[in-house]
Design a protein around this motif. Sequence first.
Motif, PDB file in Angstrom:
ATOM      1  N   THR A   1       8.618   6.718  -3.510  1.00 38.34           N
ATOM      2  CA  THR A   1       8.520   6.218  -2.214  1.00 38.34           C
ATOM      3  C   THR A   1       9.341   6.572  -1.212  1.00 38.34           C
ATOM      4  OG1 THR A   1       9.893   4.287  -2.755  1.00 38.34           O
ATOM      5  CG2 THR A   1       7.521   3.934  -3.108  1.00 38.34           C
ATOM      6  N   GLY A   2       8.779   6.542   0.132  1.00 39.12           N
ATOM      7  CA  GLY A   2       9.472   7.167   1.213  1.00 39.12           C
ATOM      8  C   GLY A   2       9.575   6.018   2.221  1.00 39.12           C
ATOM      9  N   ALA A   3       9.393   6.349   3.553  1.00 37.89           N
ATOM     10  CA  ALA A   3       9.861   5.490   4.593  1.00 37.89           C
ATOM     11  C   ALA A   3       8.613   4.494   4.662  1.00 37.89           C
ATOM     12  CB  ALA A   3       9.773   6.406   5.834  1.00 37.89           C
ATOM     13  N   LEU A   4       9.158   2.953   5.063  1.00 37.51           N
ATOM     14  CA  LEU A   4       8.344   1.986   5.456  1.00 37.51           C
ATOM     15  C   LEU A   4       7.337   2.515   6.611  1.00 37.51           C
ATOM     16  CD1 LEU A   4       7.254  -0.977   5.193  1.00 37.51           C
ATOM     17  CD2 LEU A   4       9.228  -1.500   6.772  1.00 37.51           C
ATOM     18  N   VAL A   5       6.022   2.432   6.630  1.00 36.20           N
ATOM     19  CA  VAL A   5       5.058   2.627   7.807  1.00 36.20           C
ATOM     20  C   VAL A   5       4.223   1.744   8.180  1.00 36.20           C
ATOM     21  CG1 VAL A   5       4.917   5.411   6.896  1.00 36.20           C
ATOM     22  CG2 VAL A   5       3.194   3.589   6.169  1.00 36.20           C
ATOM     23  N   HIS A   6       4.351   0.540   7.655  1.00 31.80           N
ATOM     24  CA  HIS A   6       3.827  -0.635   8.246  1.00 31.80           C
ATOM     25  C   HIS A   6       4.323  -1.896   7.815  1.00 31.80           C
ATOM     26  CE1 HIS A   6       0.142  -3.045   9.698  1.00 31.80           C
ATOM     27  NE2 HIS A   6       0.115  -3.430   8.583  1.00 31.80           N
ATOM     28  N   LEU A   7       4.268  -2.797   8.357  1.00 34.52           N
ATOM     29  CA  LEU A   7       4.556  -4.314   8.095  1.00 34.52           C
ATOM     30  C   LEU A   7       4.027  -5.175   9.031  1.00 34.52           C
ATOM     31  CD1 LEU A   7       6.319  -6.429   6.324  1.00 34.52           C
ATOM     32  CD2 LEU A   7       8.106  -5.997   8.038  1.00 34.52           C
TER      33      LEU A   7
ATOM     34  N   GLY B   1      -9.937   3.511  -0.099  1.00 33.45           N
ATOM     35  CA  GLY B   1      -8.866   3.199   0.453  1.00 33.45           C
ATOM     36  C   GLY B   1      -7.600   3.416  -0.509  1.00 33.45           C
ATOM     37  N   LEU B   2      -6.525   3.227   0.204  1.00 36.15           N
ATOM     38  CA  LEU B   2      -5.123   3.967  -0.572  1.00 36.15           C
ATOM     39  C   LEU B   2      -4.768   3.028  -1.641  1.00 36.15           C
ATOM     40  CD1 LEU B   2      -3.336   4.285   2.963  1.00 36.15           C
ATOM     41  CD2 LEU B   2      -3.926   6.265   1.540  1.00 36.15           C
ATOM     42  N   PRO B   3      -4.004   3.618  -2.564  1.00 31.05           N
ATOM     43  CA  PRO B   3      -3.522   2.711  -3.723  1.00 31.05           C
ATOM     44  C   PRO B   3      -2.731   1.333  -3.127  1.00 31.05           C
ATOM     45  CG  PRO B   3      -2.911   5.121  -4.120  1.00 31.05           C
ATOM     46  CD  PRO B   3      -3.301   4.742  -2.607  1.00 31.05           C
TER      47      PRO B   3
ATOM     48  N   LEU C   1      -7.716   0.202   8.689  1.00 25.27           N
ATOM     49  CA  LEU C   1      -6.298   0.126   8.366  1.00 25.27           C
ATOM     50  C   LEU C   1      -5.850   1.255   7.665  1.00 25.27           C
ATOM     51  CD1 LEU C   1      -3.421  -1.275   8.870  1.00 25.27           C
ATOM     52  CD2 LEU C   1      -3.783  -2.748   6.820  1.00 25.27           C
ATOM     53  N   HIS C   2      -6.273   1.624   6.516  1.00 23.68           N
ATOM     54  CA  HIS C   2      -6.018   2.809   5.842  1.00 23.68           C
ATOM     55  C   HIS C   2      -6.246   4.066   6.680  1.00 23.68           C
ATOM     56  CE1 HIS C   2      -5.984   0.439   1.748  1.00 23.68           C
ATOM     57  NE2 HIS C   2      -5.181  -0.341   2.757  1.00 23.68           N
ATOM     58  N   ARG C   3      -7.232   4.176   7.458  1.00 25.20           N
ATOM     59  CA  ARG C   3      -7.479   5.301   8.189  1.00 25.20           C
ATOM     60  C   ARG C   3      -6.232   5.385   9.191  1.00 25.20           C
ATOM     61  NH1 ARG C   3     -11.932   8.153   8.880  1.00 25.20           N
ATOM     62  NH2 ARG C   3     -13.135   6.776   7.838  1.00 25.20           N
ATOM     63  N   ARG C   4      -5.843   4.341   9.839  1.00 25.88           N
ATOM     64  CA  ARG C   4      -4.658   4.294  10.861  1.00 25.88           C
ATOM     65  C   ARG C   4      -3.604   4.710  10.082  1.00 25.88           C
ATOM     66  NH1 ARG C   4      -7.249  -0.716  12.915  1.00 25.88           N
ATOM     67  NH2 ARG C   4      -5.526  -1.586  11.965  1.00 25.88           N
ATOM     68  N   LEU C   5      -3.151   4.098   8.953  1.00 20.55           N
ATOM     69  CA  LEU C   5      -2.097   4.472   8.237  1.00 20.55           C
ATOM     70  C   LEU C   5      -1.918   5.816   7.903  1.00 20.55           C
ATOM     71  CD1 LEU C   5      -1.833   1.655   5.755  1.00 20.55           C
ATOM     72  CD2 LEU C   5      -0.431   1.877   7.686  1.00 20.55           C
TER      73      LEU C   5
ATOM     74  N   THR D   1       0.922  -1.170   0.003  1.00 20.21           N
ATOM     75  CA  THR D   1       0.147   0.050  -0.105  1.00 20.21           C
ATOM     76  C   THR D   1       0.956   1.512  -0.050  1.00 20.21           C
ATOM     77  OG1 THR D   1      -1.698  -1.132   1.136  1.00 20.21           O
ATOM     78  CG2 THR D   1      -1.754   1.142   1.200  1.00 20.21           C
ATOM     79  N   GLY D   2       0.508   2.091  -0.775  1.00 20.85           N
ATOM     80  CA  GLY D   2       1.223   3.445  -0.515  1.00 20.85           C
ATOM     81  C   GLY D   2       0.460   4.741   0.014  1.00 20.85           C
ATOM     82  N   VAL D   3       0.871   5.396   0.864  1.00 23.97           N
ATOM     83  CA  VAL D   3       0.260   6.411   1.571  1.00 23.97           C
ATOM     84  C   VAL D   3       0.620   7.864   0.829  1.00 23.97           C
ATOM     85  CG1 VAL D   3      -0.210   7.764   3.659  1.00 23.97           C
ATOM     86  CG2 VAL D   3       0.109   5.292   3.851  1.00 23.97           C
ATOM     87  N   VAL D   4      -0.027   8.115  -0.452  1.00 25.39           N
ATOM     88  CA  VAL D   4       0.427   9.091  -1.423  1.00 25.39           C
ATOM     89  C   VAL D   4       0.074  10.263  -0.822  1.00 25.39           C
ATOM     90  CG1 VAL D   4       0.537   9.807  -3.663  1.00 25.39           C
ATOM     91  CG2 VAL D   4       0.444   7.234  -3.196  1.00 25.39           C
ATOM     92  N   ARG D   5       0.999  11.243  -0.560  1.00 28.86           N
ATOM     93  CA  ARG D   5       0.654  12.706  -0.201  1.00 28.86           C
ATOM     94  C   ARG D   5       1.029  13.761  -1.449  1.00 28.86           C
ATOM     95  NH1 ARG D   5      -1.073  12.513   4.873  1.00 28.86           N
ATOM     96  NH2 ARG D   5      -0.260  10.787   5.977  1.00 28.86           N
TER      97      ARG D   5
END
Length: 152
Positions: free
Chosen positions: A88-94, A58-60, A140-144, A33-37
Amino acid sequence: MKRLIARIWLGLRGSLQWRILWLAHAKFMVGVTGVVRDERGRVLLLRHRLWSPRHPWGLPTGCAVKGERFEETVVREVKEETGLDVRTGALVHLGSGYRLRVEVAYEAEYVGGVLALDPLEILEARWCSPDDLPDGLQELHRRLILDSHSPD
């Protein structure tokens, strides 16, 4: 008995060991998933055609292809679903997901491209402030989004 098994194992070597391990262990799909800003801190949200009608936003997101780096998966999926280019940037979830699925998420920055939705997968795209997220967004996407959001 353990010594005998260890001797047999060492005698197998190489590709035969690998095949036995492959058969004996679970196979995982990797959802990325990407949290694209954008430059204003808004997040890209998509209304997915194939997701539950109760939670279509949801996110892409997509599955990694064999041999693909997960950061590359984010770039590819965003491009396929929206036509947009991201970095892409930092890993935010695994974490573990549904059944045999691993969930990976990265921050991503919009860097260009023209919005062109894949109509087979995506019904709508929207840039949203983290303070104004739509109903029907995957939890989950809301939390991310909220966990990776740093107010200015």
